[in-house]
Design an enzyme around this catalytic site. Structure first.
Site, PDB file in Angstrom:
ATOM      1  N   CYS A  21       0.845  -1.203   0.000  1.00  0.00           N
ATOM      2  CA  CYS A  21       0.000   0.000   0.000  1.00  0.00           C
ATOM      3  C   CYS A  21       0.881   1.255   0.000  1.00  0.00           C
ATOM      4  O   CYS A  21       1.608   1.511   0.963  1.00  0.00           O
ATOM      5  CB  CYS A  21      -0.910  -0.028   1.233  1.00  0.00           C
ATOM      6  SG  CYS A  21      -1.779   1.493   1.594  1.00  0.00           S
ATOM      7  N   CYS A  24       0.062   3.632   2.820  1.00  0.00           N
ATOM      8  CA  CYS A  24       0.594   3.141   4.102  1.00  0.00           C
ATOM      9  C   CYS A  24       2.086   3.464   4.228  1.00  0.00           C
ATOM     10  O   CYS A  24       2.558   3.868   5.294  1.00  0.00           O
ATOM     11  CB  CYS A  24       0.374   1.640   4.231  1.00  0.00           C
ATOM     12  SG  CYS A  24      -1.348   1.123   4.121  1.00  0.00           S
TER      13      CYS A  24
END
Length: 90
Positions: A21, A24
């Site tokens: 991600c 993230c």
């Protein structure tokens, strides 16, 4: 003279997300910059296992948990939000 925070230990921060991600990964960089700016020595754990993430009632990533308190789910907080939450836990 601005208020000086004492060096904090024993703060535990969990980043709930995925290794693939991009949001993230960006959140992780912002978090470490905030910790350095505030001179906070926190234990940071990245959690990628879905069952562990869901145990925090987080069903969309990223998520941030500070001292076992879920601070955000499903979005990346900005720098100011992270600073506020970390200061609250000091």
């Amino acid at each position: 003279m601005p208020y000086q925070f004492e060096r904090v230990k024993n703060m535990k921060i969990k980043l709930l997300g995925s290794s693939t991600c991009q949001v993230c990964q960006g959140l992780e960089k912002v978090l470490f910059n905030v910790l350095a700016e505030l001179d906070v020595d926190a234990e940071v754990e990245k959690i990628y296992e879905v069952d562990k993430i869901m145990s925090y009632d987080v069903y969309a990533i990223p998520g941030v948990v500070i001292n076992e308190k879920v601070k955000v789910r499903g979005r990346a907080p900005n720098k100011q939000e992270l600073m506020t939450w970390i200061k609250e836990e000091m």
